[in-house]
Design a protein around this motif. Structure first.
Motif: not given
Length: 181
Positions: A87-94
């Motif tokens: 229901f909630l997604t996000d991305y790892a960032m660098e």
């Protein structure tokens, strides 16, 4: 739950990132049953997976879903496993440590609080959406992340003042620095 913990231990350890560590898997909610003396007809768990830079959430979700589906033949008669889309997604960032924005914020931070360091963190932020479209983005602010989202969340006012000074310093000096590079 035991299977998911083993899965994360085996699968995620190999995907360790130098700044954020390995991806994480947390069983954040367990629900089921209607009374203490009745065998539950169903059990539902919620799983929170935090990916590491270089992983795509959809690939991880697909892998988990397929592996759990592979467990069904081992379940008692009539039992099934259903995996819902997140229901909630996000991305790892660098962001590269030598990115002009990182260098500018570090210069400003050290002007107001010496010995500051840029670090990686294994939590989510809206900043990840910006990095996905090539906008270098940092997460910076006062306080201790261990206090974030707790019932007694707090931050020292002096830290808020210092952070504001770092923001102003960065804004005043970043344009010139970026043009030089």
């Amino acid at each position: 739950i035991a299977y998911l913990k083993r899965y994360a231990g085996e699968r995620f350890a190999a995907q360790r990132h130098p700044l954020t560590g390995p991806p994480t898997l947390c069983i954040s909610r367990i629900e089921g049953g209607v009374a203490p003396n009745t065998v539950a007809e169903r059990c539902s768990i919620s799983v929170d997976i935090r990916t590491a830079p270089g992983q795509e959430w959809e690939d991880v979700w697909t892998d988990v879903r397929e592996r759990l589906a592979g467990l069904e033949p081992e379940l008692p008669a009539g039992a099934t496993i259903t995996v819902h889309r997140p229901f909630l997604t996000d991305y790892a960032m660098e962001v590269a440590p030598d990115d002009p924005l990182v260098l500018a914020v570090m210069e400003a931070a050290n002007a107001y609080a010496p010995d500051r360091q840029a670090i990686g963190a294994p939590y989510c932020s809206d900043a990840s959406k910006l990095t996905r479209v090539s906008v270098p983005t940092l997460v910076f602010g006062p306080g201790d992340i261990a206090e974030a989202h707790t019932a007694g969340e707090w931050v020292e006012l002096a830290e808020v003042v210092r952070a504001a000074a770092v923001f102003v310093h960065t804004a005043m000096h970043f344009a010139g620095r970026a043009e030089q590079e």
